[in-house]
Design a protein around this motif. Structure first.
Motif, PDB file in Angstrom:
ATOM      1  N   UNK A  42      49.677  16.221 -24.175  1.00  0.00           N
ATOM      2  CA  UNK A  42      48.470  17.052 -24.072  1.00  0.00           C
ATOM      3  C   UNK A  42      48.870  18.508 -23.824  1.00  0.00           C
ATOM      4  N   UNK A  43      49.895  18.720 -23.010  1.00  0.00           N
ATOM      5  CA  UNK A  43      50.388  20.075 -22.771  1.00  0.00           C
ATOM      6  C   UNK A  43      50.903  20.684 -24.078  1.00  0.00           C
ATOM      7  N   UNK A  44      51.609  19.887 -24.880  1.00  0.00           N
ATOM      8  CA  UNK A  44      52.082  20.374 -26.187  1.00  0.00           C
ATOM      9  C   UNK A  44      50.916  20.750 -27.095  1.00  0.00           C
ATOM     10  N   UNK A  45      49.862  19.915 -27.106  1.00  0.00           N
ATOM     11  CA  UNK A  45      48.685  20.213 -27.936  1.00  0.00           C
ATOM     12  C   UNK A  45      48.049  21.522 -27.492  1.00  0.00           C
ATOM     13  N   UNK A  46      47.888  21.670 -26.177  1.00  0.00           N
ATOM     14  CA  UNK A  46      47.241  22.868 -25.626  1.00  0.00           C
ATOM     15  C   UNK A  46      48.085  24.116 -25.899  1.00  0.00           C
ATOM     16  N   UNK A  47      49.389  23.980 -25.776  1.00  0.00           N
ATOM     17  CA  UNK A  47      50.283  25.112 -26.047  1.00  0.00           C
ATOM     18  C   UNK A  47      50.203  25.501 -27.515  1.00  0.00           C
ATOM     19  N   UNK A  48      50.224  24.513 -28.405  1.00  0.00           N
ATOM     20  CA  UNK A  48      50.122  24.795 -29.844  1.00  0.00           C
ATOM     21  C   UNK A  48      48.772  25.409 -30.198  1.00  0.00           C
ATOM     22  N   UNK A  49      47.744  25.099 -29.411  1.00  0.00           N
ATOM     23  CA  UNK A  49      46.404  25.642 -29.647  1.00  0.00           C
ATOM     24  C   UNK A  49      46.217  27.001 -28.960  1.00  0.00           C
ATOM     25  N   UNK A  50      47.286  27.516 -28.360  1.00  0.00           N
ATOM     26  CA  UNK A  50      47.255  28.820 -27.668  1.00  0.00           C
ATOM     27  C   UNK A  50      46.229  28.880 -26.549  1.00  0.00           C
ATOM     28  N   UNK A  51      46.106  27.778 -25.801  1.00  0.00           N
ATOM     29  CA  UNK A  51      45.221  27.770 -24.632  1.00  0.00           C
ATOM     30  C   UNK A  51      45.784  28.760 -23.614  1.00  0.00           C
ATOM     31  N   UNK A  52      44.968  29.699 -23.128  1.00  0.00           N
ATOM     32  CA  UNK A  52      45.479  30.726 -22.216  1.00  0.00           C
ATOM     33  C   UNK A  52      46.065  30.193 -20.898  1.00  0.00           C
ATOM     34  N   UNK A  53      45.448  29.182 -20.301  1.00  0.00           N
ATOM     35  CA  UNK A  53      45.947  28.644 -19.032  1.00  0.00           C
ATOM     36  C   UNK A  53      45.899  27.120 -19.100  1.00  0.00           C
ATOM     37  N   UNK A  54      47.006  26.522 -19.527  1.00  0.00           N
ATOM     38  CA  UNK A  54      47.071  25.072 -19.732  1.00  0.00           C
ATOM     39  C   UNK A  54      46.888  24.323 -18.421  1.00  0.00           C
ATOM     40  N   UNK A  55      47.511  24.796 -17.342  1.00  0.00           N
ATOM     41  CA  UNK A  55      47.375  24.119 -16.047  1.00  0.00           C
ATOM     42  C   UNK A  55      45.922  24.104 -15.580  1.00  0.00           C
ATOM     43  N   UNK A  56      45.236  25.213 -15.763  1.00  0.00           N
ATOM     44  CA  UNK A  56      43.825  25.293 -15.377  1.00  0.00           C
ATOM     45  C   UNK A  56      42.985  24.323 -16.227  1.00  0.00           C
ATOM     46  N   UNK A  57      43.285  24.245 -17.513  1.00  0.00           N
ATOM     47  CA  UNK A  57      42.572  23.320 -18.399  1.00  0.00           C
ATOM     48  C   UNK A  57      42.760  21.876 -17.943  1.00  0.00           C
ATOM     49  N   UNK A  58      44.011  21.506 -17.637  1.00  0.00           N
ATOM     50  CA  UNK A  58      44.292  20.135 -17.200  1.00  0.00           C
ATOM     51  C   UNK A  58      43.581  19.822 -15.889  1.00  0.00           C
ATOM     52  N   UNK A  59      43.600  20.752 -14.947  1.00  0.00           N
ATOM     53  CA  UNK A  59      42.918  20.535 -13.667  1.00  0.00           C
ATOM     54  C   UNK A  59      41.415  20.396 -13.882  1.00  0.00           C
ATOM     55  N   UNK A  60      40.849  21.242 -14.729  1.00  0.00           N
ATOM     56  CA  UNK A  60      39.412  21.207 -15.006  1.00  0.00           C
ATOM     57  C   UNK A  60      39.020  19.901 -15.687  1.00  0.00           C
ATOM     58  N   UNK A  61      39.919  19.356 -16.515  1.00  0.00           N
ATOM     59  CA  UNK A  61      39.610  18.123 -17.242  1.00  0.00           C
ATOM     60  C   UNK A  61      39.442  16.923 -16.315  1.00  0.00           C
TER      61      UNK A  61
END
Length: 157
Positions: free
Chosen positions: A74-93
């Protein structure tokens, strides 16, 4: 889904498909809930990145046959999608707001009588009416409604 970008060139051939090696394990045991919650979080936090995050998840599952619920993937997907803050996205999920968004998305699919994949619900730009399409054999019609040319599964390079 309601997140389809009407500007996206309809080129399904850009998404390489490989059948799942262990379909039952992947679909019925592993599932996709973690990924779906992350996509719901992305829909809320980074809606401009949702299409690419979805695409990366799809590629992980249907092109590379990897565990799309694995945090590292999931981190790889988010990084490839240029998510600005992957850690924040994962915590929010992991929170209730992402869960509620997923429930809302699921209810919308059920209310639209979604019964399979791929299932598309788009807003016709000419009429404002919500149009529903089921099956990859309907992509040409989807393109027509959106005013986009469908160039086939294997478009010329």
């Amino acid at each position: 889904s309601s997140g389809i970008n009407a500007e996206w060139p309809l080129r399904p051939g850009d998404l390489p498909y490989n059948p799942l090696e262990h379909f039952a394990k992947t679909v019925f045991i592993r599932g996709s809930l973690t990924t779906l919650k992350t996509l719901a979080a992305c829909q809320i936090m980074y809606p401009d990145h949702l299409e690419e995050m979805t695409r990366q998840s799809w590629l992980g599952l249907y092109s590379r046959d990897i565990d799309i619920t694995d945090k590292g993937n999931i981190i790889q997907f988010a990084t490839a999608a240029n998510i600005p803050d992957v850690d924040q996205l994962l915590a929010f999920s992991l929170g209730n707001e992402a869960r509620q968004q997923l429930i809302t998305n699921t209810n919308e699919a059920v209310e639209s009588k979604c019964f399979g994949a791929p299932w598309f619900t788009v807003t016709n730009p000419k009429t404002g009416r919500r149009e529903k399409f089921f099956g990859s054999d309907r992509i040409e019609m989807l393109g027509w409604v959106l005013g986009k040319e469908y160039v086939g599964h294997h478009p010329p390079q």
